[in-house]
Design a protein around this motif. Structure first.
Motif, short mmCIF file in Angstrom:
data_model
loop_
_atom_site.label_atom_id
_atom_site.label_comp_id
_atom_site.label_asym_id
_atom_site.label_seq_id
_atom_site.Cartn_x
_atom_site.Cartn_y
_atom_site.Cartn_z
N SER A 419 0.82 -1.22 0.00
CA SER A 419 0.00 0.00 0.00
C SER A 419 0.85 1.26 0.00
O SER A 419 0.34 2.36 -0.20
N GLY A 420 2.14 1.13 0.26
CA GLY A 420 3.01 2.31 0.30
C GLY A 420 3.16 2.87 1.72
O GLY A 420 3.90 3.82 1.94
N LYS A 421 2.47 2.26 2.69
CA LYS A 421 2.59 2.71 4.07
C LYS A 421 4.01 2.50 4.62
O LYS A 421 4.49 3.26 5.47
N ALA A 422 4.67 1.48 4.12
CA ALA A 422 6.07 1.21 4.50
C ALA A 422 6.90 1.06 3.23
O ALA A 422 6.35 0.72 2.18
N GLN A 423 8.19 1.37 3.33
CA GLN A 423 9.08 1.21 2.16
C GLN A 423 10.30 0.37 2.53
O GLN A 423 10.82 0.48 3.64
N PHE A 424 10.76 -0.42 1.57
CA PHE A 424 12.02 -1.14 1.75
C PHE A 424 13.18 -0.16 1.59
O PHE A 424 13.13 0.74 0.76
N HIS A 425 14.21 -0.33 2.37
CA HIS A 425 15.47 0.40 2.11
C HIS A 425 16.62 -0.59 2.27
O HIS A 425 17.21 -0.69 3.32
#
Lengths: 429, 429
Positions: A419-425
């Motif tokens: 959903s875009g609430k969290a992002q991988f880095h």
């Protein structure tokens, strides 16, 4: 023995063996080395029985040398165990450590393959090498050796197994199969056995490969080539060709086909013929080669399809080629992707050959007989693989491990990343 | 198309592609990204035809989302290609460099696998990802996509192939198969195809595995488990279980079986039941579980052997266990060695689980849905392997390479080492 039931129990105990520390595995190996020394009289007595049976069956002296288990072989296998103990732990290595996001860390960790079935020729030292390689790498193993050393195998297995278990390794870390029909049972254990390593004749290995769903590591044939380039140094070439053909003729890494650059054939072939004749080697080849050799025997004249022949005998195939490219094409078409060598003083031609030949081993100015775990400095080997996947060439400890991914989270769900609430880095640690 | 003849030609051209520099392969990839952008109207028009056919065949909206190839998907695949270009060359890496003796040096060098056959579902973006992954890793590939996107596949393949060849890669670097019967031909090419990667339904992958001698990388089923330990945090557990079951129900990494510690079952199950019901998930389980849930429908009561079921649907199996050991034994017996997770705040229990579960992915406090090449930071993936050999888990560039041994000599023969005239002195360089 019910091999299927044994394999099922092994499968359940395999994670227990996999979880042992390298200290525990090394302690077991050292105890095994001690027990072999301690029980040597019993072992030699059993081998004596096998040797008597061999005499009765008129087994050839060359084969008897392999069946024999004496002080010298005992010293070698014990030295091998000490070398194995000195090698670093192949398990638990962190092959990758990556932070995917805050509080979400991925590891790729080396682990044993699990349950391995090894079917090997009548050589008592092979039983010791294979079982100790498997234990060092945390793998359970079902071992089936050649029947010609049945008595020696039985006592060696008992000493190794009982000592391993007394040292705290699981009861089913090693199992011995003794009957030939148990091989067929083993082939059906695809749910419980992770890998088969068959060693033996081409027909036998091909039979295994065609009759199981278990992955097989090994090779059915070893059609190895040596290409003598126009820039070859004849002083190096002749001894290398003789060594590759005769040093151990029955080995899979012995050369079968000699490809000779057409430009040097008239000057090179007579010397080759003489040296090979002195070594007891019969040359076969294309009509063109036979004419140059002044050999008019029809049985020595080869058709194109004959070049797919593995002799394992004092016979070699000879063919002329126009250039290194034709040599490469011949090898990629008729070879078995085992080991192939080029003899040349031209480094660019050598590089081309080594890049383009699609084999597990590509050599420059040396004998194909070097394809061997000991000679590569791997310690012992369980076999030589000619497949492309997993381990290729001589297979030692490293080829007996795989890996698993461990992901440590703190409550993460994929929905938040979708959903875009969290992002991988991604960050390698 | 004669797939056998194509595969034979590919096999001979594979060393040529393997010998290209990373600059050549990257230049081809960048040209492909440009050509896809340039030809996008043609591509979208072809996809429009496929979508119309899907409408006519009353294909579900969920599946149509996968068939669709629009500006958004084009942007994603082009971004993927640029990411691939930025990754280091997987080929030509010196994995080992060892002096065996003076003038005798061994290298282990990474090389492509060779010829790979990939059979994948109807997803146009998959065709782009798989073909560009193969080119970056120097592998020739035979591609067979789902028939529902036939028109889109055809134009995408043509753009990618023609651009690759115009950039200097060999004509047979990529070949497209379009007919279903060509799959059977492909399965018989064990002399020329080095690896098959089938994606699709369990039955389809199992069919491939049972009908070829070519090594297969992939997985037939994905029976993934989550074990809720007595020390689990319910605030993390419920969202993770819902995500793992519902975020993409048809995926192989969706959870099928929930193992609950018996001590917390009475307090945990009612909340689980409510949350699952809200998400539209039906719970099945042992008699004991159904009694606790107050569910007396016989079709929801499971026997032991039912736990080998992969639903790929909004249904989950539930079983109570006494401890982590029983959970591990259940998973090792009924799982498919894909991905399994433990939810607990007890780090020791988590470590035991992650050590003992014999799966490609073992997780702590997160959703099984993370098992994916993109989420692991590998860029794209060609598939997920559940075998033990070669690549395991999500398979990206690294899983598409193998190695060869190069041995550089100066005339060495094995006879000298056997006789003791020469000695090895292994020295890693």
């Amino acid at each position: 023995m019910d091999i299927r039931a044994e394999a099922r129990q092994m499968k359940l105990q395999a994670p227990v063996l996999a979880a042992t520390s390298v200290e525990e595995r090394n302690a077991a190996l050292l105890a095994i080395a001690g027990a072999l020394e301690e029980k040597k009289d019993e072992i030699f007595a059993a081998n004596h029985e096998d040797m008597e049976a061999a005499d009765k069956n008129l087994v050839s002296p060359a084969v008897k040398k392999r069946l024999k288990f004496d002080e010298g072989k005992l010293r070698d296998v014990i030295a091998g165990i000490h070398q194995l103990v000195s090698l670093p732990d192949p398990l638990g290595r962190d092959l990758l450590h990556r932070q995917l996001d805050e509080g979400l860390e991925l590891h790729r960790v080396s682990v044993p393959i699990g349950v391995i079935g090894v079917i090997f020729e009548a050589r008592p030292d092979a039983l010791v090498q294979i079982s100790t390689l498997c234990l060092k790498s945390g793998n359970c193993a079902i071992l089936k050796g050649g029947k010609e050393t049945r008595n020696t195998n039985r006592i060696l297995f008992k000493v190794i197994h009982d000592t391993a278990v007394a040292s705290g390794l699981p009861e089913k870390c090693l199992v011995q199969a003794e009957l030939h029909n148990e091989i067929d049972e083993l082939l059906s254990c695809d749910k419980d056995v992770d890998l088969l390593i068959p060693r033996g004749s081409n027909a036998f290995v091909a039979h295994i490969m065609n009759n199981t769903k278990i992955p097989v590591m090994g090779h059915a044939d070893g059609i190895c080539h040596i290409y003598v380039d126009k820039a070859a140094d004849p002083d190096k070439a002749i001894p290398i060709l003789i060594d590759a053909k005769t040093q151990y003729t029955a080995a899979c890494n012995a050369v079968e086909t000699l490809l000779i650059h057409r430009d040097i054939a008239p000057s090179f072939l007579p010397g080759l013929k003489e040296a090979m004749a002195d070594a007891g080697v019969r040359l076969r080849g294309t009509r063109e080669v036979m004419d140059l050799l002044g050999d008019d025997k029809e049985e020595n004249v080869m058709a194109e399809e004959d070049f797919a022949t593995e002799y394992l005998d004092l016979i070699a195939s000879v063919k002329l080629v126009d250039d290194v490219k034709e040599a490469v094409d011949h090898i990629n078409r008729y070879g078995s992707h085992h080991t192939d060598s080029i003899l040349t003083e031209d480094r660019d031609t050598a590089e081309y050959f080594m890049q383009m030949v699609d084999s597990a081993g590509v050599y420059h100015n040396c004998s194909t007989r070097f394809a061997d775990g000991f000679r590569y400095g791997f310690g012992a080997e369980v076999g030589i693989g000619t497949g492309k996947l997993h381990a290729r060439g001589p297979v030692g400890l490293e080829g007996l491990v795989t890996y698993k991914y461990k992901l440590y989270g703190t409550g993460q769900i994929v929905g938040d990343y979708a959903s875009g609430k969290a992002q991988f880095h991604f960050k390698d640690l």
